[in-house]
Design a protein around this motif. Structure first.
Motif: not given
Length: 81
Positions: A1-9, A54-57, A76-78
């Motif tokens: 999920l991104d910082t807005g809590k939306y899924p990232i495909p 995005f920055n890696p997690v 979360m991904m920033e």
């Protein structure tokens, strides 16, 4: 999920291990940000999630017979700067 809590495909999720093993399993998230890896033996694994922009997690996950088979790994991904 991104910082807005939306899924990232299309996030590349890499699972390494179990500890002491060089085995690597890689999958990509679907349009809802979900993924599944079947047949993972018990043990401690390291993971890395990457996606352009995005920055890696990175982190650690423990797979156990007692764990819920529908368990989740939430992260979360920033945005990268």
């Amino acid at each position: 999920l991104d910082t807005g809590k939306y899924p990232i495909p299309e996030v590349s999720f890499e699972l390494r291990g179990p500890a002491g093993s060089d085995a690597v399993r890689t999958v990509k998230t679907d349009e809802n940000g979900f993924f599944s890896i079947d047949g993972v033996p018990e043990g401690r694994y390291s993971f890395r999630a990457t996606c352009d922009g995005f920055n890696p997690v990175v982190g650690t996950v423990i797979v156990s017979k007692e764990a819920d088979t529908q368990g989740r790994i939430d992260f979360m991904m920033e945005f990268s700067t």
